[in-house]
Motif scaffolding. Sequence first.
Motif, PDB file in Angstrom:
ATOM      1  N   GLY A 158      -5.983  13.324  11.634  1.00 30.74           N
ATOM      2  CA  GLY A 158      -4.693  12.667  11.418  1.00 30.74           C
ATOM      3  C   GLY A 158      -4.818  11.201  11.067  1.00 30.74           C
ATOM      4  N   VAL A 159      -5.932  10.814  10.458  1.00 31.85           N
ATOM      5  CA  VAL A 159      -6.197   9.410  10.144  1.00 31.85           C
ATOM      6  C   VAL A 159      -5.446   8.997   8.877  1.00 31.85           C
ATOM      7  CG1 VAL A 159      -7.996   7.740   9.550  1.00 31.85           C
ATOM      8  CG2 VAL A 159      -8.452   9.518  11.245  1.00 31.85           C
ATOM      9  N   ARG A 160      -4.718   7.883   8.967  1.00 33.18           N
ATOM     10  CA  ARG A 160      -4.010   7.317   7.831  1.00 33.18           C
ATOM     11  C   ARG A 160      -4.442   5.854   7.680  1.00 33.18           C
ATOM     12  NH1 ARG A 160      -3.266  11.946   8.325  1.00 33.18           N
ATOM     13  NH2 ARG A 160      -1.324  13.113   8.232  1.00 33.18           N
ATOM     14  N   HIS A 161      -4.431   5.368   6.449  1.00 33.47           N
ATOM     15  CA  HIS A 161      -4.833   3.987   6.198  1.00 33.47           C
ATOM     16  C   HIS A 161      -3.793   3.316   5.310  1.00 33.47           C
ATOM     17  CE1 HIS A 161      -7.242   0.854   3.998  1.00 33.47           C
ATOM     18  NE2 HIS A 161      -7.327   0.496   5.251  1.00 33.47           N
ATOM     19  N   MET A 162      -3.285   2.178   5.753  1.00 39.02           N
ATOM     20  CA  MET A 162      -2.330   1.387   4.964  1.00 39.02           C
ATOM     21  C   MET A 162      -3.134   0.367   4.158  1.00 39.02           C
ATOM     22  SD  MET A 162       1.032   0.761   7.406  1.00 39.02           S
ATOM     23  CE  MET A 162       0.727  -0.971   7.416  1.00 39.02           C
ATOM     24  N   THR A 163      -3.389   0.682   2.907  1.00 36.78           N
ATOM     25  CA  THR A 163      -4.236  -0.153   2.049  1.00 36.78           C
ATOM     26  C   THR A 163      -3.734  -1.581   1.918  1.00 36.78           C
ATOM     27  OG1 THR A 163      -4.786   1.828   0.803  1.00 36.78           O
ATOM     28  CG2 THR A 163      -5.310  -0.267  -0.228  1.00 36.78           C
ATOM     29  N   ASP A 164      -2.430  -1.756   1.772  1.00 39.94           N
ATOM     30  CA  ASP A 164      -1.866  -3.098   1.594  1.00 39.94           C
ATOM     31  C   ASP A 164      -1.687  -3.853   2.903  1.00 39.94           C
ATOM     32  OD1 ASP A 164      -1.731  -2.859  -1.161  1.00 39.94           O
ATOM     33  OD2 ASP A 164       0.236  -1.916  -1.089  1.00 39.94           O
ATOM     34  N   GLY A 165      -2.001  -3.232   4.011  1.00 38.34           N
ATOM     35  CA  GLY A 165      -1.896  -3.880   5.302  1.00 38.34           C
ATOM     36  C   GLY A 165      -0.464  -4.183   5.718  1.00 38.34           C
ATOM     37  N   ILE A 166      -0.331  -4.930   6.798  1.00 34.39           N
ATOM     38  CA  ILE A 166       0.992  -5.248   7.322  1.00 34.39           C
ATOM     39  C   ILE A 166       1.739  -6.172   6.359  1.00 34.39           C
ATOM     40  CG2 ILE A 166       0.282  -7.220   8.746  1.00 34.39           C
ATOM     41  CD1 ILE A 166       2.835  -4.479   9.715  1.00 34.39           C
ATOM     42  N   PHE A 167       1.025  -7.007   5.625  1.00 32.82           N
ATOM     43  CA  PHE A 167       1.664  -7.883   4.645  1.00 32.82           C
ATOM     44  C   PHE A 167       2.356  -7.045   3.575  1.00 32.82           C
ATOM     45  CE2 PHE A 167       1.644 -10.363   0.711  1.00 32.82           C
ATOM     46  CZ  PHE A 167       2.381 -11.457   1.123  1.00 32.82           C
ATOM     47  N   GLY A 168       1.662  -6.046   3.047  1.00 28.65           N
ATOM     48  CA  GLY A 168       2.245  -5.170   2.042  1.00 28.65           C
ATOM     49  C   GLY A 168       3.432  -4.384   2.570  1.00 28.65           C
ATOM     50  N   TRP A 169       3.324  -3.981   3.828  1.00 29.83           N
ATOM     51  CA  TRP A 169       4.432  -3.257   4.478  1.00 29.83           C
ATOM     52  C   TRP A 169       5.674  -4.140   4.507  1.00 29.83           C
ATOM     53  CZ3 TRP A 169       4.656   1.741   6.240  1.00 29.83           C
ATOM     54  CH2 TRP A 169       5.709   2.071   7.093  1.00 29.83           C
ATOM     55  N   ARG A 170       5.479  -5.379   4.951  1.00 27.20           N
ATOM     56  CA  ARG A 170       6.605  -6.330   5.016  1.00 27.20           C
ATOM     57  C   ARG A 170       7.180  -6.623   3.638  1.00 27.20           C
ATOM     58  NH1 ARG A 170       4.572 -10.868   9.306  1.00 27.20           N
ATOM     59  NH2 ARG A 170       5.613  -9.951  11.091  1.00 27.20           N
ATOM     60  N   MET A 171       6.322  -6.814   2.653  1.00 32.92           N
ATOM     61  CA  MET A 171       6.759  -7.147   1.297  1.00 32.92           C
ATOM     62  C   MET A 171       7.552  -6.002   0.661  1.00 32.92           C
ATOM     63  SD  MET A 171       5.977 -10.246   0.906  1.00 32.92           S
ATOM     64  CE  MET A 171       6.371 -10.444  -0.802  1.00 32.92           C
ATOM     65  N   SER A 172       7.317  -4.776   1.114  1.00 25.72           N
ATOM     66  CA  SER A 172       8.056  -3.635   0.567  1.00 25.72           C
ATOM     67  C   SER A 172       9.410  -3.453   1.242  1.00 25.72           C
ATOM     68  CB  SER A 172       7.219  -2.360   0.698  1.00 25.72           C
ATOM     69  OG  SER A 172       7.102  -1.986   2.059  1.00 25.72           O
ATOM     70  N   GLY A 173       9.691  -4.322   2.250  1.00 25.96           N
ATOM     71  CA  GLY A 173      10.987  -4.269   2.919  1.00 25.96           C
ATOM     72  C   GLY A 173      11.091  -3.259   4.041  1.00 25.96           C
ATOM     73  N   ARG A 174       9.976  -2.713   4.469  1.00 27.96           N
ATOM     74  CA  ARG A 174       9.997  -1.717   5.534  1.00 27.96           C
ATOM     75  C   ARG A 174      10.187  -2.383   6.899  1.00 27.96           C
ATOM     76  NH1 ARG A 174       5.719   0.550   2.122  1.00 27.96           N
ATOM     77  NH2 ARG A 174       6.476   2.525   1.303  1.00 27.96           N
ATOM     78  N   VAL A 175      10.717  -1.636   7.841  1.00 28.49           N
ATOM     79  CA  VAL A 175      11.003  -2.120   9.182  1.00 28.49           C
ATOM     80  C   VAL A 175       9.694  -2.278   9.968  1.00 28.49           C
ATOM     81  CG1 VAL A 175      12.189  -1.589  11.345  1.00 28.49           C
ATOM     82  CG2 VAL A 175      13.247  -1.002   9.154  1.00 28.49           C
ATOM     83  N   ILE A 176       9.634  -3.341  10.767  1.00 23.10           N
ATOM     84  CA  ILE A 176       8.481  -3.595  11.636  1.00 23.10           C
ATOM     85  C   ILE A 176       8.972  -3.551  13.074  1.00 23.10           C
ATOM     86  CG2 ILE A 176       6.777  -5.308  12.345  1.00 23.10           C
ATOM     87  CD1 ILE A 176       6.861  -6.326   9.470  1.00 23.10           C
TER      88      ILE A 176
END
Length: 63
Positions: free
Chosen positions: A42-60
């Motif tokens: 069940g391993v997942r990897h966010m390539t863009d990291g938390i910065f990319g997550w934030r820049m895409s407008g997703r909730v933290i």
Amino acid sequence: MQSWRELLPKNKDAVMVFYCANRLCTTSNMAARETMKLGYTGVRHMTDGIFGWRMSGRVIEKP
């Protein structure tokens, strides 16, 4: 000192998301690969990291 392997869940099908601050950091990618070598599926990897997550407008959420 506690080994990082001791922090992994017993259930090898559990979903785990690995991420760094941004694309420049490769530590999360290495950790994800090592975890998969141990048989975790069940391993997942966010390539863009938390910065990319934030820049895409997703909730933290913070613990």
